[in-house]
Design a protein around this motif. Structure first.
Motif, PDB file in Angstrom:
ATOM      1  N   GLY A 177       0.823  -1.204   0.000  1.00 12.73           N
ATOM      2  CA  GLY A 177       0.000   0.000   0.000  1.00 12.73           C
ATOM      3  C   GLY A 177       0.858   1.256   0.000  1.00 12.73           C
ATOM      4  N   ALA A 178       1.937   1.227   0.781  1.00 14.49           N
ATOM      5  CA  ALA A 178       2.842   2.379   0.829  1.00 14.49           C
ATOM      6  C   ALA A 178       3.491   2.584  -0.542  1.00 14.49           C
ATOM      7  N   GLY A 179       3.874   1.493  -1.196  1.00 16.32           N
ATOM      8  CA  GLY A 179       4.461   1.598  -2.537  1.00 16.32           C
ATOM      9  C   GLY A 179       3.468   2.161  -3.537  1.00 16.32           C
ATOM     10  N   ARG A 180       2.229   1.723  -3.414  1.00 15.73           N
ATOM     11  CA  ARG A 180       1.175   2.201  -4.325  1.00 15.73           C
ATOM     12  C   ARG A 180       0.948   3.709  -4.126  1.00 15.73           C
ATOM     13  N   MET A 181       0.969   4.149  -2.878  1.00 15.98           N
ATOM     14  CA  MET A 181       0.808   5.580  -2.610  1.00 15.98           C
ATOM     15  C   MET A 181       1.969   6.365  -3.222  1.00 15.98           C
ATOM     16  N   SER A 182       3.185   5.873  -3.056  1.00 14.52           N
ATOM     17  CA  SER A 182       4.349   6.553  -3.634  1.00 14.52           C
ATOM     18  C   SER A 182       4.232   6.612  -5.151  1.00 14.52           C
ATOM     19  N   ASP A 183       3.831   5.488  -5.771  1.00 13.45           N
ATOM     20  CA  ASP A 183       3.656   5.455  -7.233  1.00 13.45           C
ATOM     21  C   ASP A 183       2.650   6.506  -7.689  1.00 13.45           C
ATOM     22  N   ALA A 184       1.629   6.744  -6.854  1.00  9.02           N
ATOM     23  CA  ALA A 184       0.551   7.660  -7.236  1.00  9.02           C
ATOM     24  C   ALA A 184       0.876   9.118  -6.885  1.00  9.02           C
ATOM     25  N   GLY A 185       2.077   9.359  -6.359  1.00  8.87           N
ATOM     26  CA  GLY A 185       2.488  10.738  -6.090  1.00  8.87           C
ATOM     27  C   GLY A 185       2.270  11.195  -4.669  1.00  8.87           C
ATOM     28  N   TRP A 186       2.054  10.241  -3.761  1.00  4.35           N
ATOM     29  CA  TRP A 186       1.873  10.574  -2.341  1.00  4.35           C
ATOM     30  C   TRP A 186       2.991   9.898  -1.554  1.00  4.35           C
ATOM     31  N   PRO A 187       4.139  10.546  -1.430  1.00  7.78           N
ATOM     32  CA  PRO A 187       5.302   9.890  -0.821  1.00  7.78           C
ATOM     33  C   PRO A 187       5.132   9.676   0.687  1.00  7.78           C
ATOM     34  N   ILE A 188       5.888   8.739   1.213  1.00  6.79           N
ATOM     35  CA  ILE A 188       5.896   8.498   2.665  1.00  6.79           C
ATOM     36  C   ILE A 188       6.495   9.719   3.360  1.00  6.79           C
ATOM     37  N   GLU A 189       5.751  10.287   4.300  1.00  6.90           N
ATOM     38  CA  GLU A 189       6.212  11.471   5.043  1.00  6.90           C
ATOM     39  C   GLU A 189       6.777  11.088   6.413  1.00  6.90           C
ATOM     40  N   TRP A 190       6.424   9.874   6.870  1.00  7.23           N
ATOM     41  CA  TRP A 190       6.989   9.347   8.118  1.00  7.23           C
ATOM     42  C   TRP A 190       6.886   7.824   8.067  1.00  7.23           C
ATOM     43  N   GLY A 191       8.011   7.141   8.329  1.00  6.56           N
ATOM     44  CA  GLY A 191       8.015   5.689   8.269  1.00  6.56           C
ATOM     45  C   GLY A 191       8.833   5.226   7.073  1.00  6.56           C
ATOM     46  N   VAL A 192       8.749   3.990   6.711  1.00  2.38           N
ATOM     47  CA  VAL A 192       8.039   2.906   7.366  1.00  2.38           C
ATOM     48  C   VAL A 192       8.737   2.595   8.683  1.00  2.38           C
ATOM     49  N   GLY A 193       7.968   2.199   9.678  1.00  2.00           N
ATOM     50  CA  GLY A 193       8.554   1.858  10.956  1.00  2.00           C
ATOM     51  C   GLY A 193       7.574   1.039  11.781  1.00  2.00           C
ATOM     52  N   ARG A 194       7.989   0.712  13.016  1.00  2.00           N
ATOM     53  CA  ARG A 194       7.084   0.029  13.953  1.00  2.00           C
ATOM     54  C   ARG A 194       6.998   0.885  15.216  1.00  2.00           C
ATOM     55  N   HIS A 195       5.755   1.285  15.556  1.00  2.00           N
ATOM     56  CA  HIS A 195       5.533   2.160  16.702  1.00  2.00           C
ATOM     57  C   HIS A 195       5.903   1.486  18.024  1.00  2.00           C
ATOM     58  N   GLY A 196       6.049   2.309  19.073  1.00  2.00           N
ATOM     59  CA  GLY A 196       6.169   1.813  20.432  1.00  2.00           C
ATOM     60  C   GLY A 196       4.792   1.384  20.932  1.00  2.00           C
ATOM     61  N   PRO A 197       4.004   2.309  21.530  1.00  2.00           N
ATOM     62  CA  PRO A 197       2.662   1.948  22.013  1.00  2.00           C
ATOM     63  C   PRO A 197       1.804   1.396  20.865  1.00  2.00           C
ATOM     64  N   GLY A 198       1.271   0.195  21.055  1.00  2.00           N
ATOM     65  CA  GLY A 198       0.450  -0.425  20.016  1.00  2.00           C
ATOM     66  C   GLY A 198       1.214  -1.367  19.115  1.00  2.00           C
ATOM     67  N   ASN A 199       2.566  -1.195  19.076  1.00  2.00           N
ATOM     68  CA  ASN A 199       3.424  -2.129  18.341  1.00  2.00           C
ATOM     69  C   ASN A 199       3.098  -2.221  16.855  1.00  2.00           C
TER      70      ASN A 199
END
Ligand SMILES: [Fe+2]
Length: 266
Positions: A177-199
């Motif tokens: 999904g993140a790749g698809r967003m980037s392809d469509a012109g909506w780049p990742i602004e934070w991440g990819v990562g794994r959060h602390g609270p909520g994991n």
């Protein structure tokens, strides 16, 4: 998708009739946030508790005159957000086909900025039955089912929208999904990562009209035995922004956007 002259009701890959209604408007405000409630009795119980907890009942419980229907109570919370609690709404029986297997299933959480998190937290606890999963230096994570959080309340200088999180079926789908967003012109602004609270795994985008969107997966499942953490339990070493150590810091663009979107005034 259902459509009227001035609204589009977009579904996810799960059973909800729609997960995101978009209405024609001169401003990109949030009209409301809608919660699915397990029974009519629960809708009634919420309705009864609203006034004493500092909120206002706007309408209902009554049939909802829009796509998907159901019986809803509409309320105004103490900081001006319009929240709706719906039972008996229409559901899709069929899953989406394989072409949509990486699509968002539903909205798993919404984060509200709050000028007084203690006030908002008390309302979500007393009127709506949420409980606190974790309190960090900047956010209160609240749950209403086995998901670690369905709402989070962020310390801020205005009662605005921070972000909306769509849950993906799994980690692979979140990455696709993140790749698809980037392809469509909506780049990742934070991440990819794994959060602390909520994991949970995360990637964030600044979408149309500067709405902040999170794609997430792997949300921690908890029960009443979960030990509620406080600010001293959660913190990152210098230059760390996620558990893996791969996420860059938030972009300046997302920092601006996550304070920008207001709630419509009732
Ligand atoms: Fe989030």
């Amino acid at each position: 998708m259902a459509r009227t002259d001035d609204a589009a009701y977009l579904r996810g890959s799960g059973s909800f009739h729609h997960i995101l209604p978009l209405h024609r408007s001169s401003k990109p405000d949030v009209r409301n946030v809608t919660f699915s409630v397990a029974s009519l009795a629960d809708v009634d119980a919420i309705t009864a508790r609203i006034p004493a907890a500092g909120g206002t009942v706007v309408s209902g419980p009554q049939p909802l005159a829009e796509a998907g229907g159901g019986t809803a109570v509409v309320i105004n919370d103490p900081q001006g957000r319009i929240l709706r609690f719906v039972h008996g709404d229409a559901r899709h029986l069929e899953a989406l086909d394989r072409a949509h297997r990486d699509a968002p299933e539903h909205i798993t959480h919404v984060v509200f900025n709050s000028t007084d998190v203690a006030v908002a937290q008390r309302f979500f606890e007393e009127a709506l039955g949420f409980c606190l999963s974790d309190r960090t230096k900047i956010m209160a994570f609240m749950r209403c089912n086995n998901d670690h959080h369905s709402i989070a309340l962020a310390d801020s200088d205005a009662n605005t929208l921070n972000h909306i999180a769509f849950v993906m079926p799994d980690l692979e789908a979140a990455m696709r999904g993140a790749g698809r967003m980037s392809d469509a012109g909506w780049p990742i602004e934070w991440g990819v990562g794994r959060h602390g609270p909520g994991n949970n795994v995360f990637s964030y985008f600044v979408g149309p009209d500067d709405f902040v969107i999170e794609y997430t997966a792997d949300v921690l499942q908890v029960d009443d035995s979960y030990r509620t953490g406080g600010p001293s339990d959660w913190g990152w070493p210098a230059r760390r922004f996620d558990q893996w150590g791969v996420s860059k810091p938030l972009s300046d663009r997302i920092k601006q956007a996550q304070k920008k979107i207001r709630f419509i005034e009732q």
